[in-house]
Enzyme design. Structure first.
Site: not given
Lengths: 278, 472
Positions: A159, A164
């Site tokens: 990932e 974020e």
């Protein structure tokens, strides 16, 4: 929390140093390339969505992900993802994702999450986004290994979190990689903070330059991190095709729940998503 | 208004430009050069007063509260020191005006570092006190918590574009409000300045504290929106939502029917016609949360004008006589009291008549104990009371007149009270009743309180009072 603060400070010092370094570089060796410096050169556009056609999402490029996944998409997230226009639509040249406070299919919030049909290995992945804000709001622009399955379970499939963000920290975003031995709390992360600006008042470009040797992280024109195989305490699993995911989560272990001061709806505006080949 | 100002500025700018072009060959600029805008100095106190600053303690404040401290400081050589007196001695309060107006429109917040000798809440702190404009752009932050460590504080500007000629750089008011409240301590402020943080965002203005309020009102009524909560909230870089109280002039008020209700720049709603109107507002182009809907049903009949000689009267609440100091007309006694109150104003014959309105009534008191009053020479308590629509058939309304005794304080063993009961026969709906209560108390030298109560299941909910006074 303390950990993150420490990180931030280090980022700032690093940034400052690299800024100084860049100055020196320009002045002294502006004609030659430093032999330690790998210069990225991604110019061939291989995937793009400019969101220029108002209406529904272009499903030739994207799939909706619907529902609550397993255990709130693995993160105790509180929202139910839908493909309804009120949660996701293209208007005025931008993709609008809206997190809404409403009872729906057993959840107290609805929102949207999309994933590319296509998959890419290496290249430059970037999106221009205006983020939402508020306690418990968790938007993300990230890549997930296309081979994630029952056979190759996360995080072995890999990932790469390009961006974020915690709505309660409106000036800071986080870029991470997750693999076996470095996932969730142990993910290799660096945070980047704006000075005298914030991410929810205007558009910013979030991107990575991904090659077999490194992943460079940048915001707008600032390169703020480089992760190489030697930086990860496990297998470098970033050597196969990944899919792009964009989602706007509410609550979950990373941000905590919204509180009474979180205003809804919260919207994330995405101006474009582009992938350039190596 | 805004447009006119801008045009004016543009013209001066143009003039200034032409002026510069045509006489640029001269050596000295003329003394008559008028600059298009004021100084944009943001610094207020760094290691001393910055950019031309003055200091005015508020009336009645402890005059030695403020000093410049070179021993304690966050940065540089000095800080502002504020010594807050102990309870009962007064309070610290002052404004720090700029000698010349400043253009603060490029900033988004007043910021400073502060600490205190003990944990403390500053009652009120802000900027925008300006006698010339009646504090048109005043901003207050309430109960600002200080710790014993230096910490940075941010007071956002509700709409910086308004502050292109502001004088009020900083003000504060802090004192011990009760014996338990902190007092006898010191706090320091340093690096006080207006800043462009760039992270003051997501405005959430509110009127009426963000509520949609409906009120039944009367022709001639005025309603002050300042008293019902005008605020601006910004989200700061820390993620904190910071709310400040913003003066009404920061808002643009809109009435859906100006033939029913109009709002002034000072936030005063005037009821001018029958019908219904809704008041909303914007601040800096952002719609404020909250609204006031007024339903106007004719004129409000004011209470009969009292006719007693003012020399024979000790007045608690009237517009005819001078009132004694009143502690409150509603003590909001916890935990059982439900009664809410407002004092509203009716313009009658060009005179303002104030009337007490009680709603959600169960019991409520008027206290006037500082000092108590001596009605030994008075024979009666006079009140005017109005109940709208319908007199409850079960009305059992008790008025208690309380004498605090020789000790002058409520409680102890020397308090006495006179109780008088009224029922539905004593009132007519929609008409002012005059209640004359002959005083039968033996001790009436220290009257401090009048209590109104529903008793025995009485269901009176709303009523109006006026002309509360003792006379002979």
């Amino acid at each position: 929390m303390k950990h993150i603060n420490k990180f931030k400070k280090r980022v700032q010092t690093l940034l400052f140093k690299s800024f100084l370094f860049a100055m020196l570089f320009i002045v002294i060796v502006s004609c030659s390339t430093d032999e330690n410096q790998t210069v990225a050169n991604f110019t061939e556009l291989v995937m793009q969505d400019e969101f220029d056609t108002d209406g529904a999402l272009n499903t030739a490029i994207w799939d909706y992900e619907i529902g609550t996944g397993n255990n709130g998409w693995g993160n105790n997230e509180l929202q139910y993802y839908t493909d309804r226009t009120k949660n996701i639509t293209v208007q005025n040249g931008v993709l609008i994702m809206s997190a809404i406070k409403e009872s729906f299919e057993g959840s107290n919030y609805t929102s949207a999450r999309i994933v590319t049909k296509g998959e890419h290995a290496y290249g430059r992945f970037e999106a221009r986004i205006r983020l939402p804000y508020g306690q418990g709001i968790w938007p993300a622009f990230w890549l997930l290994g296309a081979n994630c399955s029952d056979a190759v379970v996360w995080p072995q499939c890999g990932e790469i979190d390009i961006m974020e963000y915690k709505g309660q920290e409106p000036t800071t975003i986080h870029g991470s990689v997750n693999g076996n031995g470095f996932s969730d709390g142990e993910a290799i992360t660096k945070s980047y903070s704006l000075e005298n600006d914030r991410f929810d008042t205007g558009f910013h470009v979030f991107g990575i330059e991904w090659t077999p040797e490194y992943i460079n992280y940048y915001v707008d024109d600032v390169l703020y991190n480089q992760i190489t195989p030697s930086d990860v305490p496990g297998e470098w699993v970033f050597d196969h095709p990944f899919k792009i995911i964009i989602n706007l989560a509410v609550g979950g272990s990373f941000v905590g729940s919204p509180n009474s001061e979180t205003t809804f709806p919260q919207t994330m505006l995405i101006d474009y998503v582009r992938v350039y080949k190596n | 208004m805004k447009n006119i100002k801008y045009i004016y500025l543009k013209i001066t700018l143009l003039l200034g430009f032409i002026f510069t072009l045509t006489i640029s060959c001269e050596r000295d600029p003329s003394d008559e050069v008028e600059f298009a805008s004021y100084s944009n100095t943001g610094d207020v106190f760094i290691d001393g007063f910055m950019g031309g600053l003055d200091y005015f303690p508020f009336n009645g404040s402890f005059s030695e509260a403020f000093s410049v401290d070179t021993a304690e400081k966050y940065m540089g050589t000095a800080s502002m020191r504020f010594d807050i007196p102990v309870f009962g001695v007064g309070y610290g309060g002052a404004t720090f005006p700029s000698l010349e107006p400043r253009d603060l429109s490029d900033y988004d917040a007043l910021t400073f570092w502060a600490k205190a000798s003990q944990g403390a809440d500053i009652n009120e702190i802000g900027f925008g006190i300006n006698g010339d404009t009646n504090n048109k752009y005043q901003v207050s932050m309430q109960n600002l918590p200080l710790t014993t460590n230096w910490k940075k504080y941010i007071i956002p500007i509700p709409d910086p574009s308004m502050l292109y000629q502001e004088i009020g750089m900083f003000w504060y008011g802090e004192g011990a409000e009760t014996a338990e409240d902190e007092g006898g301590y010191t706090f320091w402020i340093d690096e006080l300045k207006f800043e462009k943080l760039g992270t003051v965002a997501q405005p959430q203005p509110k009127i009426l504290n963000g509520e949609d309020v409906e009120e039944l009102v009367f022709l001639g009524n005025t309603i002050n929106l300042v008293e019902s909560g005008l605020t601006q909230t910004f989200n700061l870089a820390s993620g904190v939502n910071q709310t400040v109280i913003a003066a009404p002039s920061y808002f643009t008020f809109i009435s859906t029917d100006v033939d029913v209700a109009r709002v002034s720049e000072l936030g005063i709603v005037s009821i001018v016609g029958d019908g219904t109107a809704t008041i909303t507002a914007t601040l800096g182009g952002v719609k404020a949360k909250g609204s006031l809907t007024v339903e106007v049903s004719g004129a409000f009949n004011t209470a009969p004008v009292p006719t007693h000689n003012s020399g024979d009267v000790i007045s608690i609440f009237s517009d005819t006589y001078t009132n004694v100091p009143v502690d409150f007309i509603n003590g909001y006694w916890e935990p059982y009291q439900t009664t809410q109150s407002t004092i509203f104003e009716v313009v009658d014959n060009n005179m303002i008549d104030k009337i007490i309105s009680y709603t959600d009534f169960n019991f409520v008191g008027n206290q006037f104990a500082n000092p108590t009053i001596n009605v030994t020479e008075k024979s009666n308590l006079h009140l005017n009371m109005l109940i709208f629509d319908e007199i409850p058939s079960n009305l059992d309304f008790l008025i208690s007149i309380v004498d605090f005794g020789a000790d002058g304080i409520e409680g102890g063993d020397d308090d006495t009270r006179q109780q008088v009961f009224f029922n539905s026969a004593d009132f007519v709906a929609n008409e002012w009743s005059t209640l004359e209560i002959p005083l039968t108390l033996n001790n009436k030298a220290n009257i401090g309180l009048i209590i109104y109560e529903n008793v025995n299941g009485s269901s009176l909910s709303n009523f109006y009072l006026d002309n509360i006074y003792f006379h002979n």
